[in-house]
Every structure is written in C-alpha cells, then in structure tokens.
Design an enzyme around this catalytic site. Structure first.
Site, PDB file in Angstrom:
ATOM      1  N   ASP A 171     -10.579  -0.449  -7.518  1.00 30.07           N
ATOM      2  CA  ASP A 171      -9.773  -0.909  -9.052  1.00 30.07           C
ATOM      3  C   ASP A 171      -8.549  -1.223  -8.073  1.00 30.07           C
ATOM      4  OD1 ASP A 171      -8.075   1.607  -9.514  1.00 30.07           O
ATOM      5  OD2 ASP A 171      -9.711   2.177 -12.018  1.00 30.07           O
ATOM      6  N   TYR A 265      -1.503   1.648  -1.262  1.00 34.57           N
ATOM      7  CA  TYR A 265      -1.608   3.207  -1.118  1.00 34.57           C
ATOM      8  C   TYR A 265      -1.470   2.407   0.729  1.00 34.57           C
ATOM      9  CZ  TYR A 265      -4.771   5.071  -4.209  1.00 34.57           C
ATOM     10  OH  TYR A 265      -5.056   6.175  -5.508  1.00 34.57           O
TER      11      TYR A 265
END
Ligand code: NAD
Ligand code: G6P
Ligand code: MN
Length: 442
Positions: A171, A265
């Site tokens: 997501d 990330y």
C-alpha cells in the site's frame, strides 16, 4: 465466479481487519458480498476483532453471512477471495526484529535490513500454509497478499508455488499517490496514470499524468524536492511522528535521482546513518504501533462488544483497505484498472534479472493481470536492485535449503550491514530469538 462474492480474511486478528471490512461494506453496490469469514491461528486475538465485527454485520448487513474461525476447513471452504495479512510471530517478534540489529549498530526495521530478513524467514511458511488451504478447499479462489515482507514472500511464492493464484501487493506507493494527487489538486489515486518500477519497498515513479495526459511530474518534483511528502494529505494512514520524519526525508532520497520520485523506504538504504541517529533503542516503531493503532483498534472492538452494539461507531477507511478491495473487485468484475503489483519480471524490465519479482503497473481483469513493460532502467537503480534482489533470493534459498551459509551471505550482501562479522553476530542473535519460527539452519 458467482456474482455475489465470498471473502476470507486470513490473519483475521489483524489491526487492519476492521478497516477492510468497513471498506467491503462501503462498496457493496460495486462489489456485492454474500459472505465474510475471518481466519487466524490465534483464537483469542481474533475473537476480540471477530466478536465486534459480528455485531457490526448483524446490525448493518444481516443478509451477509459472517463467521470467525481457527479451523482452516471452515475458513477456506467456498471462498472467492483470500485477503491475507499474517504477521507470523506478531508484534512480539517485530519487537525483536527492530531491537536486535540495534545492539550491533545496525538499524532495525520491519521489512528492510536484518529485521526484514528475520521476518521473511518467519513469514514464508505461514503464507505457504494459507495458499495450501485455499487450494485445498477453494481451488478457484484468488489470494491477494499483503503479508510482509512482501518482497521475500513474493520470491518464495514464485519459487515454491509458481502456479498458484496469488498476487502480492503493497500500500506504500498508493499512499504516496494520494499525497501526490493532493499536491496537484486531485483527490483519488485513481485520477493518476503512473509508471513505476522496482522491487517491493525499493522502487521509483517515472511518470505521473492526469487522465487527460498532462504531465504532473514537474509540479510534484518541485514539491518533493522541498518538503518530501510531508505536507501532502494522504489517506489517513501513517500520521505519527516517525512517519512524518520518513515523509520529510524523502526529499533527500529524491536528491539522488531528480528524474524520478522515490519510494519512501529507500531512506533505509541511502541514509542508514540518519535512521540510526533518529532511533530510540528502547522505543522503536513497534512500540508506537502498539500504543496507537493496536490500542485504538482493539479498544474500539472491546467497546462494541461490551455495549453489544456498534451504533455510534464509524470505522476509518484508508488507502490500505481501498487498495485490496479495489483489486478484488477488478478481478471479480473485470474492470481492467491499473494496479501496482509484485510480479515475475520476465522481460518487463528488460535489463534486469528475468527471474526477479518486480513491482510494476499491471492491468487487472477476470483472467488476472497483464504487465505493463517499464523499459530499460538506469545504471544507478539497476545496481541497487541487483544487490537487493540477491539478498531477497538468498533468504528464500536459505529457508528452502536450511542453509546458515546462505543466510549469512544474505545479511552480508545487504547494504544495511557493514561487514560479514557484524552480519554473523546479528544472525546468531536472530537464530536464537526465532527458534520457534525459523527452520533449523545447518
Ligand atoms: P497483526 O499482528 O495485528 O495481525 C496479524 C495477524 O496474523 C495476527 O492476528 C496473528 O495471529 C495472525 N497470524 C500470524 N500467523 C498466522 C498464521 N500462520 N495463520 C493465520 N494467522 C496468523 O499485524 P498488522 O500490523 O495488522 O499487520 C498485518 C500484516 O499486514 C503484516 O504482515 C504487515 O506487515 C502487513 N502489512 C502489509 C502492508 C503492505 O504494504 N504489503 C501494509 C500494511 C500491513
Ligand atoms: C506501509 C508499508 C507496509 C508496512 C507498513 C508499516 O504501509 O507499505 O508494508 O507494513 O507501512 O506500518 P506500521 O504502521 O505497522 O509501522
Ligand atoms: Mn508495503
């Protein structure tokens, strides 16, 4: 497929279950449901969520069958979709993933670095078990998998269940698309046409257009170069301080390649020193999750159960829930919408390992997904991805072969770990902590 669908949520005791059920109930006109079941292997945890969901269903949609169970046969019989969100070892083990590496001077994170590798070694068996239950009791069903670490889980499904109807998803880019939509005055992620490539939690947007074909990237770049994703209104997810730090840091991640918009990330790979400096070893992300999301969700459920009614309760709906429900609907109703999925590369990124599981846009309809090729990628991304995909592949090989050596190699190869010596010290601690969950390594 039937025209009213039957769903099982695997990992029914997850903090995300109420949101997904809320989203299913909110979309019944577009995606009709006849049955919702929860399956978990922790009876007590699931009962706290299941008991409350039962009351909601009875009050709001008595026509939908509902049950929660720890019996695989009951859970997986007669279902069209398995929505999976297991956390093998639960928060107790996430705590160790986040804190053990810190003792060796390496950051600890849920899905990246040594923490992600440890979690991967636990997840593979749990996810394969769910696939096998699905295939035994509902062989025509699709499994949509959120269970993390999705990169390692996806590689394991590719190696060990190549013909299974499993789609692995994330997501994070969706939340980022909500934020980017907001930056350009749009609202829904579906209002954006996008190109993206990478591995899970390791990728880049290369194009963002509106539906008329106007290039929105210049405006988004301008924004991200100044404040990252910090001031884009997201989807209601990821609002705490540690996430705000990640969204802000995206501007420094962006600086490494101003041609693309990065996944948040990448912060862990480009700025591990920053991450370490900003970590309190006594209070990591898992503590924040337990103090907020877990506490909020479970106390809402307890309140419903104690009152015997949910009449004043509104469930929050976010990107996480929207995405998996829209994807199930695309498969069921053949919508041919564009989704970002984690799928076998096999030429979609031609100058990258064909056997890698890559995250790329796909069109989804009743026969599954069609990949949209992303073309040749630059040396910088290719180099990073080659190293990272090798880490992920070595973890899966270590799990299959019970190989200490391969797991040591995986940790050594991870750019988050400074040396083979540190890798070994972390590994030995992780083995000790994960005895109940990992295969025994030789
Ligand atoms: P959670 O601990 O609240 O819930 C996970 C549930 O899985 C628990 O109830 C646990 O008992 C159950 N479980 C563990 N092993 C099981 C097994 N073998 N069989 C059946 N049930 C099992 O965790 P959470 O924070 O709600 O997250 C759930 C999962 O979703 C995690 O894997 C998390 O990483 C993942 N997630 C993924 C994404 C993504 O982008 N892919 C986004 C958010 C969350
Ligand atoms: C994003 C990622 C997920 C990850 C989650 C962690 O949504 O896409 O893969 O699990 O963040 O969130 P948390 O709130 O549990 O730290
Ligand atoms: Mn994710």
């Amino acid at each position: 497929m039937a025209n009213k669908y039957s769903i099982v949520i695997a990992g029914g005791g997850s903090t995300f279950t109420p949101g997904i059920i809320g989203m299913l109930l909110d979309n019944l006109d577009k995606f009709p449901i006849r049955s919702i079941k929860l399956y978990d292997n922790d009876e007590d945890r699931q009962a706290k969520i299941g008991g409350a969901m039962e009351i909601i269903l009875k009050e709001r949609h008595p026509e939908i069958d509902f049950l929660y169970t720890t019996d695989p046969k009951e859970g997986f019989t007669d279902v069209d979709f398995v929505l999976a969100q297991l956390r093998v070892g639960k928060y107790e083990m996430r705590d160790k993933d986040e804190k053990i590496p810190l003792k060796h001077g390496v950051f600890g994170q849920e899905t990246t670095g040594p923490g992600g590798i440890a979690y991967g070694m636990r997840s593979i068996g749990g996810v394969l078990e769910i696939i096998d239950y699905m295939e035994k009791y509902s062989p025509d069903a699709w499994m949509l998998n959120y269970s993390n670490p999705a990169a390692i889980v996806a590689e394991a499904t590719r190696r060990l269940r190549p013909d299974s109807k499993v789609i692995n998803i994330c997501d994070m880019p969706i939340d980022l698309m909500y934020k980017m939509a907001d930056m350009v005055g749009l609202k829904e992620w579906q209002e954006l046409d996008f190109s993206y490539y990478g591995l899970n939690h390791f990728g880049w947007f290369t194009a963002i257009n509106d539906k008329e074909g106007n290039d929105l990237l210049p405006q988004i770049k301008e924004h991200v170069s100044k404040t990252g994703f910090a001031d884009g209104i997201g989807s209601g997810q990821h609002v705490e301080e540690s996430w705000m730090e990640t969204f802000t840091k995206a501007k420094d991640v962006y600086a490494l390649d101003p041609e693309t918009i990065p996944n948040t990330y990448l912060k862990y790979y480009f700025y591990p020193d920053f991450v370490l400096e900003h970590t309190d070893p006594e209070h990591t992300r898992v503590d924040e999750v337990r103090e907020h999301r877990e506490k909020d969700v479970f106390s809402m459920c307890q309140k419903i159960i104690e009152a015997g009614t949910a009449k004043d309760i509104e469930i929050e709906l976010d990107a996480h829930a929207t995405y998996i429900v829209d994807l199930a609907r695309a498969l069921a109703e053949n919508t041919k919408e564009r989704f970002l999925l984690i799928v076998p590369n096999d030429g979609a990124v031609p100058n990258f390992d064909p056997t890698a599981m890559v995250e790329i846009p796909c069109l989804v309809g009743k026969d599954g997904f069609e990949k949209i090729n992303q073309g040749y990628i630059p040396q910088f991304q290719k180099g990073l991805m080659e190293q990272q995909v090798s880490v992920e592949k070595l973890v899966v090989e270590a799990w299959i072969e019970h190989s200490y050596l391969k797991l040591w190699q995986a940790l050594t190869l991870s750019s988050t770990v400074p040396s083979a010596k540190v890798a070994k010290a972390i590994l030995d601690d992780l083995i000790e902590a994960n005895k109940e969950y990992w295969p025994e390594l030789n």
